[in-house]
Design a protein around this motif. Structure first.
Motif, PDB file in Angstrom:
ATOM      1  N   ALA A 243      24.262 -44.866  35.639  1.00 15.53           N
ATOM      2  CA  ALA A 243      23.047 -45.688  35.788  1.00 15.53           C
ATOM      3  C   ALA A 243      23.158 -46.999  35.004  1.00 15.53           C
ATOM      4  O   ALA A 243      22.691 -48.049  35.461  1.00 15.53           O
TER       5      ALA A 243
ATOM      6  N   TRP B 248      21.543 -45.338  31.340  1.00 13.04           N
ATOM      7  CA  TRP B 248      20.616 -46.472  31.485  1.00 13.04           C
ATOM      8  C   TRP B 248      20.479 -47.234  30.167  1.00 13.04           C
ATOM      9  O   TRP B 248      20.414 -48.450  30.142  1.00 13.04           O
ATOM     10  N   ARG B 249      20.418 -46.488  29.061  1.00 14.73           N
ATOM     11  CA  ARG B 249      20.466 -47.100  27.730  1.00 14.73           C
ATOM     12  C   ARG B 249      21.732 -46.590  27.068  1.00 14.73           C
ATOM     13  O   ARG B 249      21.911 -45.398  26.926  1.00 14.73           O
TER      14      ARG B 249
ATOM     15  N   PRO C  91      31.509 -48.743  39.468  1.00 11.41           N
ATOM     16  CA  PRO C  91      30.417 -48.052  40.150  1.00 11.41           C
ATOM     17  C   PRO C  91      30.669 -46.550  40.183  1.00 11.41           C
ATOM     18  O   PRO C  91      31.788 -46.094  39.963  1.00 11.41           O
ATOM     19  N   GLY C  92      29.621 -45.803  40.429  1.00 12.34           N
ATOM     20  CA  GLY C  92      29.743 -44.357  40.555  1.00 12.34           C
ATOM     21  C   GLY C  92      28.602 -43.833  41.392  1.00 12.34           C
ATOM     22  O   GLY C  92      27.851 -44.617  41.978  1.00 12.34           O
ATOM     23  N   SER C  93      28.491 -42.530  41.438  1.00 13.89           N
ATOM     24  CA  SER C  93      27.419 -41.919  42.233  1.00 13.89           C
ATOM     25  C   SER C  93      26.063 -42.355  41.695  1.00 13.89           C
ATOM     26  O   SER C  93      25.841 -42.384  40.489  1.00 13.89           O
ATOM     27  N   ILE C  94      25.133 -42.645  42.602  1.00 12.90           N
ATOM     28  CA  ILE C  94      23.784 -42.998  42.150  1.00 12.90           C
ATOM     29  C   ILE C  94      23.058 -41.750  41.646  1.00 12.90           C
ATOM     30  O   ILE C  94      22.004 -41.842  41.048  1.00 12.90           O
ATOM     31  N   HIS C  95      23.648 -40.573  41.887  1.00 10.91           N
ATOM     32  CA  HIS C  95      23.055 -39.339  41.389  1.00 10.91           C
ATOM     33  C   HIS C  95      23.506 -39.031  39.966  1.00 10.91           C
ATOM     34  O   HIS C  95      23.020 -38.101  39.351  1.00 10.91           O
TER      35      HIS C  95
ATOM     36  N   LEU D 197      25.436 -54.110  37.163  1.00 11.19           N
ATOM     37  CA  LEU D 197      25.795 -54.727  38.440  1.00 11.19           C
ATOM     38  C   LEU D 197      24.570 -55.376  39.065  1.00 11.19           C
ATOM     39  O   LEU D 197      24.636 -56.477  39.597  1.00 11.19           O
ATOM     40  N   ARG D 198      23.444 -54.661  39.002  1.00  8.89           N
ATOM     41  CA  ARG D 198      22.226 -55.149  39.646  1.00  8.89           C
ATOM     42  C   ARG D 198      21.675 -56.378  38.938  1.00  8.89           C
ATOM     43  O   ARG D 198      21.216 -57.322  39.585  1.00  8.89           O
TER      44      ARG D 198
ATOM     45  N   HIS E 276      25.348 -49.407  36.982  1.00  9.73           N
ATOM     46  CA  HIS E 276      24.631 -49.964  38.129  1.00  9.73           C
ATOM     47  C   HIS E 276      23.585 -50.982  37.678  1.00  9.73           C
ATOM     48  O   HIS E 276      23.340 -51.969  38.355  1.00  9.73           O
ATOM     49  N   ARG E 277      23.011 -50.711  36.514  1.00  7.74           N
ATOM     50  CA  ARG E 277      22.055 -51.662  35.943  1.00  7.74           C
ATOM     51  C   ARG E 277      22.747 -53.006  35.680  1.00  7.74           C
ATOM     52  O   ARG E 277      22.228 -54.069  36.004  1.00  7.74           O
TER      53      ARG E 277
END
Lengths: 398, 398
Positions: free
Chosen positions: B294, B263-264, B285-289, B300-301, B297-298
């Motif tokens: 993360a 995430w960071r 992308p990868g597993s959200i787990h 991408l989002r 995905h951040r």
């Protein structure tokens, strides 16, 4: 017993739903032009047609961006004719009552207002199996869709999302199929706090729980939530009807989330409907080695879909304000984030174990003695630097 | 031996690189205003400054969107002063020659032209360890970046991407760190077809291969590709320099791909630089787990990054025309895709095992007899429907 005009409308629409396939544009335009009762008269040959009606239908079709030319009403009448003999709307409505359900039509208090966004393609009626209670508004509903052949990843993600969304009071909408759909309904049933925790929108008649392996699940959905279809009881779930059904899933919910889908998948068709309706489309990412996530990545790449990784992010898309997103990830912010560049340089220059003089720090950091002194006092206030007898080191937590 | 003006420029920039930290805006503006040779004179106190020079620097800083007020040249001079005693550019350049390398500066034929996109933040010079050969243009270079603590998923994806991109003739740019960086360099070395298969952009001096666990790998990178830095030999890889270094990775490549990031993560800093430069940013992308996805995905989002799942998609972003994307997935199109709605309805109505009469098909499909006949002949031509003594069934492949 006198039949009210709304009841006459209901009976006529129930009949027309058996006569016409979903999204029969000419039929729907006919209903829009003359009302359901007269449309049934025209469709069954009891009322005459004329050039004026043809023109009206043409105009309605053009308004909806339909084809410039259409074969005319007689072609449609020939298409509807073979099914006239089967018409028995009262019998179909009695069947629904026996199943503990009902038929609702536009204008009913219980009719989901968001279906009007479908324009001419709004269904004639809905055959609804489940308790009579208000269905969710679009903002209260989220669609979770995906492949039948879900992986354990897709199953777990769908279950978690559906449970958490239902816990937040959302209605989870899906298609009642194996795989992702089933996990969505199941998760919502276990987490549900809304009156209607989940809705299964069927491609065939709601008299039969299809597929048979989901019979128990769909029975539970009809007991606690709703099982609905636009085709009358007894209709087979054909491929065409599956594709038409997808527009209803997209229209009922404010967000359509594709959890797992192959490169070609019916779920992408639902996503496309959602996009056309101006609804949010979201996709859950997964391993690039999983063929079951290729459709999701395709949606993300093609720009239409938003990447979502938890229920908070989905809820945010549904416009649920005041919800926290991405559960506290922001709180992981490091203390260094607010530092100016000079202080960051200075922090880097500070030793962790030994200590350093201000003079040495000016060389290592490339800062003037004044800047070093000022920076050290700022870092000290932040608890990032500590002084020992005129020399400085980094704090343990820095 | 007479020293040419370009050689004087080189020596001055090599000296200034030791005096100033990367992205020292005032210093870079000073060089822009009076040239590197005079800037060195000013920085070392040999040349006097005046209000006119201050105004010129102010204007340059404002042009680059810098702060409206700056403390003035004297503050910078105090910052640079402690390092003047260490200046020995000829010694540093001799060190580079001994390491089989060189120092390049803007204006050199070998200078990567795309670094000019950094504007005032273009590095003073590059310390380059590796064979003397043309470095790639932006279009020929792709940056693969990510976390040090990569997972097996990240390792495998990075290795595959780097290998395939190198096979297509791209130079893979990364930061020489453990984890994703190392897998990127390794994959590129094994697949490389370009003169410079991979470039490691270091945060510290190129005299030392850092981190030490990557020594063998970085030696191989310098033998087959290039190891570069904007800080002179002997410079420690501080956190600040890591952050500054990231802008060079972003500027050298046309696309920055974040393969795996928390995430960071510093990789997000590189992505941010790429975005600022108008370069493409992509995320795998990868597993959200997986916490290690993360950050991807951040990206991408938040809308900045494009979802990529294979080397073809990355190559497409790099503007490599004529490359096929997503290896043949389009060919999976089912035969049904081209059918009109009526034929799709009709196909659904056709039995697979038994046969059906045209009359029965009109009822099941809700089509007129003419439409059924016309549709059957179309499906027959497509090999989707077969007739048996006047009755019809679906073909086995339909």
């Amino acid at each position: 017993m006198a039949t009210t005009s709304q009841e006459k409308e209901r009976i006529a629409r129930a009949a027309l739903a058996r006569l016409m396939e979903p999204q029969d544009s000419v039929g729907l335009a006919l209903v829009r032009a003359v009302g359901a009762v007269d449309a049934l008269g025209v469709a069954t040959g009891e009322l005459a047609t004329g050039p004026k009606l043809e023109q009206e239908i043409s105009a309605l079709l053009m308004d909806e961006g339909g084809p410039a030319g259409w074969p005319g009403l007689p072609a449609s009448l020939r298409r509807w004719a073979p099914r006239i003999a089967d018409l028995a709307p009262e019998r179909d409505m009695a069947t629904m009552r026996r199943l503990g359900g009902r038929v609702i039509v536009p204008g009913d208090e219980l009719w989901p207002a968001q279906l009007a966004d479908l324009g001419l393609q709004e269904p004639l009626c809905l055959w609804w199996r489940g308790n009579e209670q208000p269905l969710p508004t679009a903002r209260q509903a989220v669609a979770l869709v995906g492949s039948r052949d879900s992986t354990s990843y897709g199953a777990s993600v769908t279950g978690d999302l559906a449970y958490s969304l239902a816990q937040r009071g959302f209605t989870v909408v899906s298609g009642g199929a194996y795989g992702i759909d089933a996990h969505a309904h199941r998760g919502a049933l276990s987490g549900g706090t809304a009156n209607v925790p989940t809705i299964a929108v069927m491609a065939g008649g709601v008299d039969r729980f299809y597929p048979s392996g989901n019979e128990e699940l769909l029975r539970a959905v009809s007991n606690q939530g709703a099982v609905i279809a636009e085709v009358p009881p007894g209709s087979a779930p054909t491929r065409y009807r599956f594709l038409q059904r997808n527009r209803l899933i997209a229209a009922i919910a404010s967000v359509t989330v594709v959890v797992e889908a192959r490169w070609r998948s019916g779920a992408l068709n639902t996503a496309h409907h959602a996009e056309t309706l101006g609804r949010a489309v979201a996709a859950v990412p997964g391993s690039i080695h999983s063929a079951n996530s290729a459709g999701c990545h395709r949606l993300l790449r093609d720009g239409g879909a938003i990447c979502v990784t938890d229920a908070g992010e989905v809820a945010e898309l549904a416009g649920a304000m005041g919800e926290t997103t991405s559960d506290g990830k922001e709180s992981l912010a490091a203390a260094h984030d607010g530092l100016c560049l000079e202080d960051l340089i200075l922090l880097d220059a500070l030793p962790l174990r030994s200590t350093s003089s201000i003079e040495k720090l000016t060389v290592v950091a490339g800062l003037s003695p004044e800047a070093v002194r000022a920076g050290l006092s700022r870092l000290n206030v932040l608890g990032l630097a500590v002084s020992e007898r005129g020399t400085w080191k980094r704090a343990n937590n820095a």
